[in-house]
Motif scaffolding. Structure first.
Motif, short mmCIF file in Angstrom:
data_model
loop_
_atom_site.label_atom_id
_atom_site.label_comp_id
_atom_site.label_asym_id
_atom_site.label_seq_id
_atom_site.Cartn_x
_atom_site.Cartn_y
_atom_site.Cartn_z
N VAL A 17 -105.38 0.36 -17.92
CA VAL A 17 -105.96 -1.01 -18.40
C VAL A 17 -107.46 -1.32 -18.23
N HIS A 18 -108.08 -0.84 -17.39
CA HIS A 18 -109.31 -1.12 -17.22
C HIS A 18 -110.10 -0.52 -18.27
N PHE A 19 -109.96 1.17 -18.51
CA PHE A 19 -110.54 1.78 -19.55
C PHE A 19 -110.05 1.48 -20.70
N SER A 20 -108.75 0.84 -21.20
CA SER A 20 -108.43 0.55 -22.60
C SER A 20 -109.44 -0.64 -23.03
N SER A 21 -109.72 -1.64 -21.88
CA SER A 21 -110.33 -2.69 -22.39
C SER A 21 -111.94 -2.70 -22.38
N CYS A 22 -112.36 -1.45 -22.22
CA CYS A 22 -113.84 -1.51 -21.95
C CYS A 22 -114.44 -0.13 -22.73
N ILE A 23 -113.82 0.60 -23.05
CA ILE A 23 -114.38 1.89 -23.93
C ILE A 23 -113.93 1.79 -25.49
N THR A 24 -114.88 1.69 -26.25
CA THR A 24 -114.46 1.51 -27.70
C THR A 24 -113.55 2.42 -28.18
N ASN A 25 -112.67 2.26 -28.88
CA ASN A 25 -111.88 3.24 -29.67
C ASN A 25 -112.72 4.17 -30.23
N SER A 49 -126.47 2.25 -25.94
CA SER A 49 -125.22 2.55 -25.17
C SER A 49 -124.37 3.35 -26.29
N ASN A 50 -123.38 3.89 -25.75
CA ASN A 50 -122.66 4.79 -26.83
C ASN A 50 -121.34 4.16 -26.83
N ASP A 51 -121.25 2.74 -26.29
CA ASP A 51 -119.93 1.97 -26.21
C ASP A 51 -120.27 0.66 -26.85
N PRO A 52 -120.08 0.71 -28.17
CA PRO A 52 -120.09 -0.59 -28.92
C PRO A 52 -119.67 -1.93 -28.50
N CYS A 53 -118.57 -1.74 -28.01
CA CYS A 53 -117.57 -2.91 -27.44
C CYS A 53 -117.89 -3.31 -26.17
N GLY A 54 -117.90 -2.23 -25.40
CA GLY A 54 -118.18 -2.11 -23.78
C GLY A 54 -119.62 -2.79 -23.41
N ALA A 55 -120.76 -2.27 -23.82
CA ALA A 55 -122.11 -2.62 -23.66
C ALA A 55 -122.42 -2.92 -25.25
N PRO A 56 -122.05 -4.28 -25.27
CA PRO A 56 -122.10 -4.61 -26.63
C PRO A 56 -123.13 -4.43 -27.79
N TRP A 57 -122.86 -4.04 -28.89
CA TRP A 57 -123.86 -3.87 -29.82
C TRP A 57 -124.05 -5.05 -30.58
N ASP A 58 -125.46 -5.55 -30.79
CA ASP A 58 -125.71 -6.74 -31.51
C ASP A 58 -124.98 -6.75 -32.85
N GLY A 59 -124.47 -7.73 -33.34
CA GLY A 59 -123.54 -7.78 -34.61
C GLY A 59 -122.35 -7.37 -34.43
N VAL A 60 -121.81 -6.72 -33.46
CA VAL A 60 -120.58 -6.14 -33.61
C VAL A 60 -119.61 -6.89 -32.57
N THR A 61 -118.35 -7.36 -33.01
CA THR A 61 -117.44 -8.15 -32.08
C THR A 61 -116.17 -7.24 -32.09
N CYS A 62 -115.82 -7.19 -30.85
CA CYS A 62 -114.47 -6.38 -30.66
C CYS A 62 -113.25 -7.24 -30.15
N ASN A 63 -112.09 -6.60 -30.22
CA ASN A 63 -110.99 -7.25 -29.86
C ASN A 63 -110.51 -6.73 -28.49
#
Ligand SMILES: *[C@@H]1O[C@H](CO)[C@@H](O)[C@H](O)[C@H]1NC(C)=O
Ligand SMILES: *[C@@H]1O[C@H](CO)[C@@H](O)[C@H](O)[C@H]1NC(C)=O
Ligand SMILES: *[C@@H]1O[C@H](CO)[C@@H](O)[C@H](O)[C@H]1NC(C)=O
Length: 294
Positions: A17-25, A49-63
């Motif tokens: 669960v932890h990984f699936s909610s943190c590491i970008t698809n 970062s290489n994880d746009p959802c986990g360590a969020p990238w500006d302008g990118v929103t994830c579910n």
């Protein structure tokens, strides 16, 4: 299962669960990197970062599933082109790249793969070439704003399939051809009954304004067709569009007389028919309570 086994099981499921909610698809992350490859001036922290959802990238929103749902890079001086890999971001609901006037080139038909897209804003960029027919596949689309670019060619009749569209803005391009209306085999703009705004002004559209373009089912508030090369009569059917507030047909080559049905438009507050070749009297405008300018 004994209790050590249970504990291990719990730990493993927690980890999952932890990984699936943190590491970008992975496919989404790769798509963003490919986008970045063809663009200059993406936000500075896209490379941190290489994880746009986990360590969020500006302008990118994830579910919650670490899929990218929104990409908003408006007014960032982004330059370059939009990679067809954008088509991999299949959970995207909003794509807004507006007001980056050095971002352009042909608009990739891969946008048509973004089946969940509700908002597509590419205002004030330098996209060129034709508007892809594939945009007609975006059944959830509500806002389509491609205004102030350099699109050429016709308005795709496939846009008539965008049943949920509330906003259609293709103004200030170099579009040619006629206004597409539905036939027994092709869709057309007359089917966009939820649309509030048709902004098609400041293009090079030709041909008549089809009688069939307007029906009493339409929610339209703005019809902007000014500064094109439209010919023929003003169709009487425009008087059926009961909620119309702005009707601009000025700076075309329309002729004939103004249909009296316009008098039915009781909410109209801007009517501009100037610089055409219309003849005869203006209709009796007394039915309009709030008319400001003619
Ligand atoms: C990027 O910037 C945003 C907002 O400025 C911030 O929330 C985010 O944590 C930053 N990401 C990284 C990887 O530094
Ligand atoms: C996503 O997760 C947050 C907190 O973990 C939760 O509050 C929210 O309801 C979730 N949203 C969806 C769509 O599952
Ligand atoms: C016109 O506007 C009213 C009030 O917002 C709305 O209830 C009605 O459905 C609209 N008409 C059409 C044809 O959409």
């Amino acid at each position: 299962m004994g209790s050590p086994g249970k504990l291990l099981f719990l730990l493993l499921s927690f980890a999952a669960v932890h990984f699936s909610s943190c590491i970008t698809n992975g496919r989404d992350a790769a798509a963003l990197l490919s986008l970045m490859d063809q663009m200059k001036n993406t936000p500075p922290n896209w490379s941190q970062s290489n994880d746009p959802c986990g360590a969020p990238w500006d302008g990118v929103t994830c579910n919650n599933n670490s899929r990218v749902t929104e990409l908003k890079l408006y007014s960032m001086d982004v330059e370059g082109t939009l990679s067809s890999d954008v088509g991999s971001l299949t959970e995207l609901t909003t794509l807004d790249l507006s007001y980056n006037n050095k971002l352009g080139g042909p608009l990739t038909p891969a946008i048509g793969e973004l089946k969940k897209l509700t908002d597509l804003f590419l205002i004030g960029c330098s996209f060129s070439g034709t508007i892809p027919n594939e945009l007609g596949n975006l059944a959830q689309l509500k806002y389509l704003a491609l205004n102030s670019n350099q699109f050429i060619g016709g308005i795709p009749s496939s846009l008539g399939n965008l049943f949920n569209l509330v906003w259609l803005d293709l103004a200030e391009n170099q579009l040619t051809g006629s206004l597409p209306v539905s036939t027994s085999t092709t869709p057309g703009l007359d089917q966009l009954v939820k649309a509030l705004h048709f902004h098609l002004n400041q293009n090079h559209l030709t041909g008549p304004i089809p009688e069939k373009l307007f029906t009493s089912k339409m929610a339209l508030s703005h019809i902007l067709l000014d500064s094109n090369q439209l010919t023929g009569n003003i169709p009487a059917s425009v008087g059926l569009v009961q909620n119309l507030t702005i009707l601009r047909l000025d700076n075309n080559a329309l002729n004939g007389s103004v249909p009296s049905s316009i008098n039915n438009l009781t909410y109209l507050n801007v009517l501009n028919l100037a610089n055409n070749m219309l003849i005869g009297p203006l209709p009796n405008l007394t039915g309009m309570n709030v008319l400001n300018s003619v």
